[in-house]
Write an enzyme that holds these catalytic residues in place. Structure first.
Site, mmCIF file in Angstrom:
data_model
loop_
_atom_site.group_PDB
_atom_site.id
_atom_site.type_symbol
_atom_site.label_atom_id
_atom_site.label_comp_id
_atom_site.label_asym_id
_atom_site.label_seq_id
_atom_site.Cartn_x
_atom_site.Cartn_y
_atom_site.Cartn_z
ATOM 1 C CG HIS A 1 29.361 46.153 35.977
ATOM 2 N ND1 HIS A 1 30.275 45.656 36.876
ATOM 3 C CD2 HIS A 1 30.033 47.027 35.206
ATOM 4 C CE1 HIS A 1 31.457 46.224 36.642
ATOM 5 N NE2 HIS A 1 31.338 47.043 35.633
ATOM 6 C CG HIS B 1 35.908 48.133 29.050
ATOM 7 N ND1 HIS B 1 36.700 49.206 28.746
ATOM 8 C CD2 HIS B 1 35.242 48.473 30.189
ATOM 9 C CE1 HIS B 1 36.518 50.149 29.668
ATOM 10 N NE2 HIS B 1 35.651 49.719 30.561
ATOM 11 C CE1 TYR C 1 28.086 50.487 35.495
ATOM 12 C CE2 TYR C 1 27.674 51.399 33.336
ATOM 13 C CZ TYR C 1 28.442 50.636 34.180
ATOM 14 O OH TYR C 1 29.589 50.051 33.708
ATOM 15 C CG ASP D 1 35.371 47.160 36.040
ATOM 16 O OD1 ASP D 1 36.221 47.642 35.278
ATOM 17 O OD2 ASP D 1 34.158 47.435 35.962
ATOM 18 C CG HIS E 1 32.688 53.689 30.207
ATOM 19 N ND1 HIS E 1 33.354 54.346 31.207
ATOM 20 C CD2 HIS E 1 32.942 52.384 30.404
ATOM 21 C CE1 HIS E 1 33.947 53.480 31.998
ATOM 22 N NE2 HIS E 1 33.712 52.278 31.536
ATOM 23 C CG ASP F 1 31.559 48.914 31.674
ATOM 24 O OD1 ASP F 1 31.365 48.142 32.637
ATOM 25 O OD2 ASP F 1 32.650 49.455 31.451
ATOM 26 C CG HIS G 1 35.258 54.211 38.596
ATOM 27 N ND1 HIS G 1 34.207 54.938 38.091
ATOM 28 C CD2 HIS G 1 35.464 53.206 37.732
ATOM 29 C CE1 HIS G 1 33.779 54.382 36.973
ATOM 30 N NE2 HIS G 1 34.533 53.330 36.744
ATOM 31 C CD GLU H 1 36.907 51.252 34.213
ATOM 32 O OE1 GLU H 1 35.977 51.305 33.390
ATOM 33 O OE2 GLU H 1 37.008 52.061 35.165
HETATM 34 FE FE1 FEO Z 1 34.398 50.385 32.365
HETATM 35 FE FE2 FEO Z 1 32.911 48.091 34.317
HETATM 36 O O1 FEO Z 1 34.322 49.003 33.573
#
Ligand code: FEO
Length: 396
Positions: free
Chosen positions: A225, A79, A192, A83, A145, A164, A23, A81
Site C-alpha cells: 500500500h 498475504h 497504519y 485487498d 499482520h 502490508d 476493512h 487478505e
Molecule cells: Fe492485510 Fe492490506 O491487507
C-alpha cells in the site's frame, strides 16, 4: 500507469483515490490507498501480490502493457487478505497453470477465501525460487499482520517486497517517497502502524532484528500500500522500530464525550491543569472525531484521559468503540485516568477504570466525577486533577 522500479521490475498495481473506509467501514482512509502489485521479468516471470477484486481488470491491463500475461510462471501471494489476493480469481482464469507461492498459513487462508485448487507451492523462511539471473527469497512475517504474512526479497535488485508492513493508505500520483509530501506519507504510515500493527509490536522488533541480521542489501522497500521507499529506504524500518518500542512524546490525549457539557467542562479544566505543568495535550470529543485518527494520537502520547457521563448505568455509546480499540491494540507505556459528570448512579469512572485495566493502561490516579454541572470549586478540583496527573506522568 505502470512504473519501473529497477530494470525488469515493474509496479503494476492500482490507485484507489475514492476509498474512504477500509476493512468494510472499520478503518478511515482519508487519503485513499493503493494496491501495489509487482511484476518481475527474468527468464521466469513472477507477479508479487495482486489487487483488491474490483480492480482486477486494471491489474490485468497493466501487466499486458508489459508482457503477454500467459507468460507468468509464478504468482507470489504474500498475504491472503482480499485487498491483495482479490485479483487472483480473474488472473488465474488467464494463467491456470501458474504456481501460486504462499506460506503454509497463506495456503489455508487463500484456499478458504476462493475455494480454488490452484497449483500452490508452500514456502518457508529461507526458501528461494530462481527466476534465472535473480532469485526470490522468502521470509515468513507471521502477525505482520496476519498469521499468513510473508516478505519476498528479490536478489540482484535488492528489493524487499514487504506486503502490508511499511505501507500506508495513501493515494498519490508519484509512486516513490521522493516524489510525494513526506509529512503526508508519515501521517499515513503512523496511522497504519497505530491502527493495525500495534498489537504485534514485539514481533515487529523481532522481525526487524531478524532482517538486519540477514545483512541483505536493501535498495528499495516496496510495500503493498502507498508509496515505495526508494530514497533512504531504511528510514521507515527505523520508524517502525521506534513505534514498536512504545516510545512516546510525553503528551496527553483527552478522549471524552458529553451530553450537556458537564463532562466537557471537566475535560477543559483538566486540560488547564496539564498545561500548567508544561505538558502538551490534545482533546478529542468522540461524538465528532474519527476513531482511527484518535488512535494515531494515542500511539504518540504518554497519558490517556478518558471522560464520559453515566448513561443507563453505563458509558455514552460513542466512547465504547475506542475503549474496545485500546483493549485490542495493547499500547505500551501508557498511563491513564477517568473523569466525567453524572446524575443518578454514577458508574462512569469505575467502568472507564475497568476498561483502562483491560487495555493494560496503568491507572495513575483515582478518577474524578461530579454530579450534573460542575461548580466553580469542582472545576478547580479538575484543574488540580490535571496537574497531579501531569506530575505523576512525569515522575513515573
Ligand atoms: Fe492485510 Fe492490506 O491487507
Amino acid at each position: 500507469m505502470v512504473v519501473e522500479l529497477k530494470d525488469g521490475v515493474y509496479w503494476v498495481g492500482c490507485v484507489d483515490w475514492n476509498i474512504k473506509h477500509f476493512h468494510g467501514h472499520e478503518l478511515s482512509t482519508h487519503r485513499g490507498t493503493t494496491y501495489n502489485a509487482y511484476l518481475i521479468i527474468d527468464e521466469k516471470i513472477a507477479l508479487v501480490d495482486t489487487v483488491w477484486g474490483p480492480f482486477s481488470h486494471k491489474l490485468i491491463e497493466n501487466i499486458e502493457e508489459i508482457i503477454d500475461i500467459r507468460k507468468i510462471d509464478y504468482v507470489i501471494a504474500n498475504h491472503g487478505e482480499t485487498d491483495h489476493s482479490g485479483g487472483l480469481p480473474e488472473l488465474m482464469k488467464l494463467i491456470p497453470d501458474a504456481t501460486v507461492v504462499v506460506s503454509e498459513r497463506g495456503k489455508e487462508s487463500i484456499f478458504k477465501h476462493y475455494h480454488s485448487n490452484w497449483d500452490f507451492k508452500v514456502v518457508n523462511t529461507g526458501d528461494a525460487i530462481s527466476l534465472g539471473e535473480n532469485k526470490l527469497v522468502f521470509v515468513k512475517a507471521q502477525m505482520l499482520h496476519w498469521p499468513d504474512s510473508m516478505f519476498t526479497y528479490l536478489t540482484g535488485k535488492n528489493i524487499l517486497l514487504s506486503n502490508d508492513a511499511f505501507g500506508q493508505h495513501y493515494a498519490s500520483s508519484g509512486r516513490f517517497n521522493d516524489e510525494v509530501d513526506d509529512t503526508e506519507v508519515y501521517q499515513e504510515a503512523i496511522k497504519y502502524y497505530a491502527n493495525i500493527l500495534t498489537p504485534f509490536s514485539d514481533l515487529v522488533i523481532k522481525k526487524i532484528d531478524e532482517l538486519k541480521s540477514l545483512n541483505l542489501p536493501v535498495d528499495i522497500i516496496a510495500p503493498s500500500h502507498g508509496i515505495i521507499w526508494r530514497k533512504d529506504p531504511m528510514q521507515i524500518v527505523e520508524k517502525y522500530y521506534e513505534w514498536a518500542s512504545g516510545k512516546n512524546d510525553d503528551s496527553v490525549v483527552i478522549i471524552y464525550d458529553t451530553m450537556w457539557n458537564g463532562t466537557e467542562e471537566m475535560a477543559l479544566a483538566i486540560a488547564k491543569g496539564i498545561e500548567k505543568e508544561g505538558l502538551r495535550f490534545k482533546m478529542f470529543h468522540m461524538g465528532v472525531c474519527d476513531r482511527n485518527d484518535v488512535i494515531t494520537e494515542v500511539l504518540r502520547a504518554r497519558g490517556i484521559l478518558i471522560g464520559s457521563p453515566t448513561m443507563n448505568n453505563g458509558l455514552l455509546p460513542s466512547i465504547k468503540p475506542i475503549l474496545e480499540d485500546l483493549k485490542g491494540l495493547k499500547f505500551k507505556n501508557k498511563s491513564g485516568a477517568a473523569f466525567g459528570s453524572y446524575g443518578w448512579s454514577g458508574e462512569n469512572v469505575k467502568l472507564i477504570e475497568e476498561n483502562l485495566g483491560k487495555a493494560r493502561i496503568k491507572v495513575l490516579q483515582e478518577g474524578i466525577k461530579f454530579k450534573w454541572q460542575p461548580t466553580k470549586e469542582e472545576l478547580e478540583k479538575c484543574v488540580e486533577f490535571g496537574r497531579n496527573f501531569a506530575k505523576g506522568l512525569m515522575s513515573g
